[in-house]
Write a protein that holds these residues in place. Structure first.
Motif, PDB file in Angstrom:
ATOM      1  N   TRP A  12       0.834  -1.199   0.000  1.00  0.00           N
ATOM      2  CA  TRP A  12       0.000   0.000   0.000  1.00  0.00           C
ATOM      3  C   TRP A  12       0.874   1.257   0.000  1.00  0.00           C
ATOM      4  O   TRP A  12       0.571   2.246  -0.644  1.00  0.00           O
ATOM      5  N   LEU A  13       2.003   1.216   0.716  1.00  0.00           N
ATOM      6  CA  LEU A  13       2.834   2.396   0.891  1.00  0.00           C
ATOM      7  C   LEU A  13       4.311   2.061   0.704  1.00  0.00           C
ATOM      8  O   LEU A  13       4.793   1.067   1.230  1.00  0.00           O
ATOM      9  N   SER A  14       4.995   2.905  -0.059  1.00  0.00           N
ATOM     10  CA  SER A  14       6.456   2.834  -0.172  1.00  0.00           C
ATOM     11  C   SER A  14       7.028   4.044   0.557  1.00  0.00           C
ATOM     12  O   SER A  14       6.675   5.179   0.237  1.00  0.00           O
ATOM     13  N   VAL A  15       7.877   3.797   1.533  1.00  0.00           N
ATOM     14  CA  VAL A  15       8.525   4.873   2.285  1.00  0.00           C
ATOM     15  C   VAL A  15       9.965   4.972   1.807  1.00  0.00           C
ATOM     16  O   VAL A  15      10.729   4.023   1.929  1.00  0.00           O
ATOM     17  N   TYR A  84      15.442   8.440  -7.379  1.00  0.00           N
ATOM     18  CA  TYR A  84      15.937   7.073  -7.527  1.00  0.00           C
ATOM     19  C   TYR A  84      15.071   6.116  -6.704  1.00  0.00           C
ATOM     20  O   TYR A  84      14.661   5.059  -7.181  1.00  0.00           O
ATOM     21  N   GLY A  85      14.777   6.474  -5.477  1.00  0.00           N
ATOM     22  CA  GLY A  85      13.936   5.642  -4.627  1.00  0.00           C
ATOM     23  C   GLY A  85      12.547   5.460  -5.200  1.00  0.00           C
ATOM     24  O   GLY A  85      11.993   4.354  -5.194  1.00  0.00           O
ATOM     25  N   ALA A  86      11.965   6.527  -5.716  1.00  0.00           N
ATOM     26  CA  ALA A  86      10.621   6.448  -6.308  1.00  0.00           C
ATOM     27  C   ALA A  86      10.625   5.505  -7.513  1.00  0.00           C
ATOM     28  O   ALA A  86       9.660   4.753  -7.721  1.00  0.00           O
ATOM     29  N   GLU A  87      11.695   5.518  -8.281  1.00  0.00           N
ATOM     30  CA  GLU A  87      11.789   4.626  -9.443  1.00  0.00           C
ATOM     31  C   GLU A  87      11.865   3.156  -9.024  1.00  0.00           C
ATOM     32  O   GLU A  87      11.444   2.280  -9.761  1.00  0.00           O
ATOM     33  N   GLN A  88      12.386   2.878  -7.846  1.00  0.00           N
ATOM     34  CA  GLN A  88      12.515   1.509  -7.355  1.00  0.00           C
ATOM     35  C   GLN A  88      11.282   1.041  -6.577  1.00  0.00           C
ATOM     36  O   GLN A  88      11.147  -0.134  -6.277  1.00  0.00           O
ATOM     37  N   SER A  89      10.380   1.953  -6.266  1.00  0.00           N
ATOM     38  CA  SER A  89       9.267   1.638  -5.369  1.00  0.00           C
ATOM     39  C   SER A  89       8.183   0.818  -6.062  1.00  0.00           C
ATOM     40  O   SER A  89       8.027   0.870  -7.279  1.00  0.00           O
ATOM     41  N   CYS A  90       7.447   0.078  -5.254  1.00  0.00           N
ATOM     42  CA  CYS A  90       6.357  -0.778  -5.749  1.00  0.00           C
ATOM     43  C   CYS A  90       5.005  -0.362  -5.184  1.00  0.00           C
ATOM     44  O   CYS A  90       3.982  -0.909  -5.579  1.00  0.00           O
ATOM     45  N   GLY A  91       4.967   0.543  -4.241  1.00  0.00           N
ATOM     46  CA  GLY A  91       3.743   0.872  -3.517  1.00  0.00           C
ATOM     47  C   GLY A  91       2.732   1.652  -4.319  1.00  0.00           C
ATOM     48  O   GLY A  91       3.055   2.310  -5.313  1.00  0.00           O
ATOM     49  N   THR A  92       1.495   1.579  -3.864  1.00  0.00           N
ATOM     50  CA  THR A  92       0.414   2.367  -4.449  1.00  0.00           C
ATOM     51  C   THR A  92       0.633   3.844  -4.156  1.00  0.00           C
ATOM     52  O   THR A  92       0.437   4.695  -5.018  1.00  0.00           O
ATOM     53  N   TYR A  93       1.048   4.144  -2.925  1.00  0.00           N
ATOM     54  CA  TYR A  93       1.390   5.509  -2.518  1.00  0.00           C
ATOM     55  C   TYR A  93       2.869   5.552  -2.162  1.00  0.00           C
ATOM     56  O   TYR A  93       3.452   4.547  -1.774  1.00  0.00           O
ATOM     57  N   VAL A  94       3.465   6.739  -2.259  1.00  0.00           N
ATOM     58  CA  VAL A  94       4.868   6.939  -1.923  1.00  0.00           C
ATOM     59  C   VAL A  94       4.956   8.018  -0.853  1.00  0.00           C
ATOM     60  O   VAL A  94       4.294   9.052  -0.957  1.00  0.00           O
ATOM     61  N   ALA A  95       5.757   7.754   0.171  1.00  0.00           N
ATOM     62  CA  ALA A  95       6.010   8.740   1.223  1.00  0.00           C
ATOM     63  C   ALA A  95       7.513   8.937   1.338  1.00  0.00           C
ATOM     64  O   ALA A  95       8.296   8.013   1.075  1.00  0.00           O
ATOM     65  N   PHE A  96       7.914  10.122   1.724  1.00  0.00           N
ATOM     66  CA  PHE A  96       9.323  10.425   1.917  1.00  0.00           C
ATOM     67  C   PHE A  96       9.555  10.730   3.390  1.00  0.00           C
ATOM     68  O   PHE A  96       8.770  11.429   4.014  1.00  0.00           O
ATOM     69  N   CYS A  97      10.621  10.193   3.919  1.00  0.00           N
ATOM     70  CA  CYS A  97      10.988  10.427   5.316  1.00  0.00           C
ATOM     71  C   CYS A  97      12.487  10.688   5.355  1.00  0.00           C
ATOM     72  O   CYS A  97      13.263   9.889   4.823  1.00  0.00           O
ATOM     73  N   ASP A  98      12.898  11.788   5.943  1.00  0.00           N
ATOM     74  CA  ASP A  98      14.327  12.057   6.071  1.00  0.00           C
ATOM     75  C   ASP A  98      14.928  11.138   7.123  1.00  0.00           C
ATOM     76  O   ASP A  98      14.256  10.751   8.090  1.00  0.00           O
TER      77      ASP A  98
END
Length: 150
Positions: A12-15, A84-98
């Motif tokens: 559901w979510l890619s962090v 780069y991380g977004a390109e590797q992600s599989c989730g329906t939604y994407v979140a960014f966390c420092d």
């Protein structure tokens, strides 16, 4: 995790966590994600050329929990690392966390999922708490919800 297993799994979510010399803060960040009550997520730890022990910390989490994936790339800055991380992600939604941030509640992903289930949103933005030693101050990012063409 092989490519077929990753392709078959759509969390559901890619962090995405861009990491650069974050060994002092990284474990608290990753522990706050690992302790979430919502378990349908993946974590992409993207090391942007760190020369400290950040990579070792990430490898440890990736070995212990299959939801955590580690990538190391040549230094290119936080923006490039997020892309780069977004390109590797599989989730329906994407979140960014420092890497020096963490979630203060184990229900953060659960609450986000409940909020997003109320509609078909393209983006969500929420506030944060800034802590400095014993002081804590909440910072709202937006004063009122901003409709963005749902």
């Amino acid at each position: 995790m092989d490519i077929q297993e990753t392709a078959a799994r759509t969390p559901w979510l890619s962090v995405i966590i861009p990491i650069y010399h974050a060994e002092k803060y990284l474990q608290q960040c990753l522990d706050s994600i690992r302790s979430q009550t919502e378990s349908d997520f993946e974590v992409l730890m993207v090391d942007d050329g760190s020369q400290d022990s950040s990579g070792e910390i990430c490898c440890r989490y990736a070995a212990q929990d299959r939801r955590f994936r580690y990538f190391k790339k040549e230094n290119g800055g936080a923006y490039q690392t997020r892309i780069y991380g977004a390109e590797q992600s599989c989730g329906t939604y994407v979140a960014f966390c420092d890497a020096d941030d963490y979630y203060t509640t184990p229900d953060a992903f659960k609450l986000l999922r409940q909020y997003l289930s109320d509609g078909n949103y393209a983006a969500a933005q929420f506030g944060y708490e800034k802590k400095f030693r014993h002081l804590k101050q909440k910072k709202p990012c937006v004063q009122a919800p901003v409709p963005v063409d749902r």
